[in-house]
Design an enzyme around this catalytic site. Structure first.
Site, PDB file in Angstrom:
ATOM      1  N   TYR A 167       0.845  -1.194   0.000  1.00 30.43           N
ATOM      2  CA  TYR A 167       0.000   0.000   0.000  1.00 30.43           C
ATOM      3  C   TYR A 167       0.879   1.242   0.000  1.00 30.43           C
ATOM      4  CZ  TYR A 167       0.653  -0.492   5.140  1.00 30.43           C
ATOM      5  OH  TYR A 167       1.174  -0.669   6.398  1.00 30.43           O
ATOM      6  N   HIS A 194       7.768   4.039  16.398  1.00 29.96           N
ATOM      7  CA  HIS A 194       7.341   3.293  15.211  1.00 29.96           C
ATOM      8  C   HIS A 194       8.206   2.039  15.027  1.00 29.96           C
ATOM      9  CE1 HIS A 194       6.431   2.485  10.959  1.00 29.96           C
ATOM     10  NE2 HIS A 194       7.728   2.367  10.811  1.00 29.96           N
TER      11      HIS A 194
HETATM   12  O1  76R Z   1      15.098   0.751   8.945  1.00 29.77           O
HETATM   13  C1  76R Z   1      14.778   0.472  10.110  1.00 29.77           C
HETATM   14  O2  76R Z   1      14.375  -0.643  10.492  1.00 29.77           O
HETATM   15  C2  76R Z   1      14.896   1.588  11.090  1.00 29.77           C
HETATM   16  C3  76R Z   1      13.599   1.857  11.768  1.00 29.77           C
HETATM   17  C4  76R Z   1      12.474   2.200  10.781  1.00 29.77           C
HETATM   18  C5  76R Z   1      12.344   3.330   9.973  1.00 29.77           C
HETATM   19  C6  76R Z   1      13.290   4.508   9.846  1.00 29.77           C
HETATM   20  C7  76R Z   1      11.311   1.370  10.531  1.00 29.77           C
HETATM   21  C8  76R Z   1      11.103   0.129  11.108  1.00 29.77           C
HETATM   22  N1  76R Z   1      10.500   2.016   9.636  1.00 29.77           N
HETATM   23  C9  76R Z   1      11.093   3.201   9.254  1.00 29.77           C
HETATM   24  C10 76R Z   1      10.619   4.131   8.339  1.00 29.77           C
HETATM   25 MN1  76R Z   1       8.627   1.432   9.055  1.00 29.77          MN
HETATM   26  N2  76R Z   1       6.824   0.799   8.410  1.00 29.77           N
HETATM   27  C11 76R Z   1       5.872   1.575   7.795  1.00 29.77           C
HETATM   28  C12 76R Z   1       4.645   0.839   7.743  1.00 29.77           C
HETATM   29  O3  76R Z   1       0.725   0.971   8.231  1.00 29.77           O
HETATM   30  C13 76R Z   1       1.391   1.856   8.818  1.00 29.77           C
HETATM   31  O4  76R Z   1       0.925   2.440   9.815  1.00 29.77           O
HETATM   32  C14 76R Z   1       2.749   2.264   8.317  1.00 29.77           C
HETATM   33  C15 76R Z   1       3.331   1.382   7.222  1.00 29.77           C
HETATM   34  C16 76R Z   1       4.873  -0.400   8.307  1.00 29.77           C
HETATM   35  C17 76R Z   1       3.876  -1.534   8.482  1.00 29.77           C
HETATM   36  C18 76R Z   1       6.252  -0.408   8.719  1.00 29.77           C
HETATM   37  C19 76R Z   1       6.895  -1.510   9.331  1.00 29.77           C
HETATM   38  N3  76R Z   1       8.389   3.157   7.979  1.00 29.77           N
HETATM   39  C20 76R Z   1       9.360   4.085   7.772  1.00 29.77           C
HETATM   40  C21 76R Z   1       8.833   5.084   6.860  1.00 29.77           C
HETATM   41  C22 76R Z   1       9.593   6.310   6.313  1.00 29.77           C
HETATM   42  C23 76R Z   1       9.223   7.444   7.187  1.00 29.77           C
HETATM   43  C24 76R Z   1       9.991   8.708   6.950  1.00 29.77           C
HETATM   44  O5  76R Z   1      11.096   8.682   6.397  1.00 29.77           O
HETATM   45  O6  76R Z   1       9.426   9.763   7.360  1.00 29.77           O
HETATM   46  C25 76R Z   1       7.531   4.733   6.572  1.00 29.77           C
HETATM   47  C26 76R Z   1       6.563   5.431   5.649  1.00 29.77           C
HETATM   48  C27 76R Z   1       7.267   3.527   7.294  1.00 29.77           C
HETATM   49  C28 76R Z   1       6.064   2.852   7.277  1.00 29.77           C
HETATM   50  N4  76R Z   1       8.929  -0.323  10.080  1.00 29.77           N
HETATM   51  C29 76R Z   1      10.050  -0.714  10.795  1.00 29.77           C
HETATM   52  C30 76R Z   1       8.119  -1.452   9.948  1.00 29.77           C
HETATM   53  C31 76R Z   1       8.768  -2.569  10.603  1.00 29.77           C
HETATM   54  C32 76R Z   1       8.208  -3.985  10.635  1.00 29.77           C
HETATM   55  C33 76R Z   1       9.945  -2.103  11.141  1.00 29.77           C
HETATM   56  C34 76R Z   1      10.990  -2.889  11.940  1.00 29.77           C
HETATM   57  C35 76R Z   1      12.039  -3.307  10.955  1.00 29.77           C
HETATM   58  C36 76R Z   1      13.110  -4.203  11.478  1.00 29.77           C
HETATM   59  O7  76R Z   1      13.176  -4.459  12.650  1.00 29.77           O
HETATM   60  O8  76R Z   1      13.875  -4.657  10.600  1.00 29.77           O
END
Ligand code: 76R
Length: 271
Positions: A167, A194
């Site tokens: 999405y 997050h």
């Molecule tokens: O890279 C990393 O793991 C560092 C931590 C992290 C960042 C910077 C991270 C971890 N995310 C990051 C950035 Mn995420 N993420 C989403 C969604 O449905 C929703 O509400 C949001 C959709 C999910 C499901 C998800 C999952 N993340 C981002 C960004 C960029 C934001 C910006 O730059 O402003 C978005 C749009 C976004 C959205 N995130 C994680 C996850 C998961 C599962 C993790 C843990 C990853 C891990 O442990 O490897």
């Protein structure tokens, strides 16, 4: 100006494609044409089957919004565009109706701990002398992990799990809740929450966040690999309570897809 390559300074392009099959035209073409379409599409996919790029991955949509789905990974935008069109050309004219497509690029998040922050934290928490051997070893470990993290974010190799959820999303810019009006430190703080939620899903969800500000209609493409649909539902639900999503997240349409090789896709879709 002609250019043989349109690359990026770092990372690769990612394109999500969703198609519906026009069943009337498909039936009119008959089984022999179906088999030929399968063979030529398979050939194209086999030629582009690197772990990261060039890669075309095939899926079957189960949300009912589309039939076939593909993801193309390419460093060169010209090559990506070519693969997109070659893929469509494998199908008999008119049988493949585009439903949704999304162009984005891999990126490094703005919110990772910087070297300076980490150095200060190690020195403080572990009470190490910056000139000591212990510190140097610790720092070396960190550099290795950091390089691995960067490589994975910029050149992703998604696990071959059963489901792919996709999405698009943006961060809100309303008068009261404007993500882009927040200071970097505040955004960093919020993103920690997050990531904490995200990490709870290790082993159940593997995520790929690709940036699309200025490239497509939303700001990020969210690709989630999962074994089961409940993991997709639970992570998205739980994130809704986290301030980053609760207050600042805006979401586009959701596509749930089976990760199937093309032959299985043909069977699944009765093509
Ligand atoms: O890279 C990393 O793991 C560092 C931590 C992290 C960042 C910077 C991270 C971890 N995310 C990051 C950035 Mn995420 N993420 C989403 C969604 O449905 C929703 O509400 C949001 C959709 C999910 C499901 C998800 C999952 N993340 C981002 C960004 C960029 C934001 C910006 O730059 O402003 C978005 C749009 C976004 C959205 N995130 C994680 C996850 C998961 C599962 C993790 C843990 C990853 C891990 O442990 O490897």
């Amino acid at each position: 100006m002609k250019s043989p390559k349109i690359g990026l300074d770092e990372g690769i392009h990612v394109m999500h494609l969703f198609y519906r099959i026009d069943r009337r035209l498909w039936e009119a073409n008959g089984p022999e044409r179906s088999a030929r379409t399968l063979a030529s599409t398979q050939e194209l996919l086999q030629k582009h089957a690197a772990a990261c790029y060039p890669r075309i991955a095939s899926f079957v949509n189960v949300g009912g919004k589309a039939d076939l789905a593909f993801m193309i990974y390419e460093a060169d935008l010209l090559a990506l565009g070519r693969l997109h069109r070659q893929l469509e050309a494998c199908f008999p004219p008119g049988t493949l109706t585009p439903v949704y497509s999304y162009l984005s690029v891999t990126e490094l998040p703005e919110y990772v701990t910087t070297d300076e922050e980490l150095k200060a934290r190690i020195l403080r928490q572990e009470q190490l002398d910056p000139d000591s051997e212990a510190f140097r070893t610790r720092w070396e470990e960190h550099r290795k992990r950091q390089a691995e993290y960067r490589r994975y974010r910029l050149y992703p190799e998604l696990p071959d799990w059963e489901l792919m959820g996709f999405y698009p999303m943006s961060k809100r810019r309303s008068a009261t809740d404007n993500w882009y009006a927040l200071e970097l430190d505040r955004r960093k703080e919020l993103m920690k929450g997050h990531a904490r939620v995200g990490r709870k899903y290790a082993g159940r969800i593997s995520q790929l966040i690709t940036g699309s500000t200025g490239l497509d209609d939303w700001e990020w493409g969210v690709t989630l690999m999962a074994h089961q649909a409940d993991a997709l539902k639970e992570i998205v639900y739980e994130m809704r309570f986290d301030e980053v999503s609760a207050r600042y997240g805006e979401f586009g349409p959701f596509y749930v897809n089976l990760n199937l090789d093309l032959e299985s896709a043909w069977n699944q879709l009765n093509l």
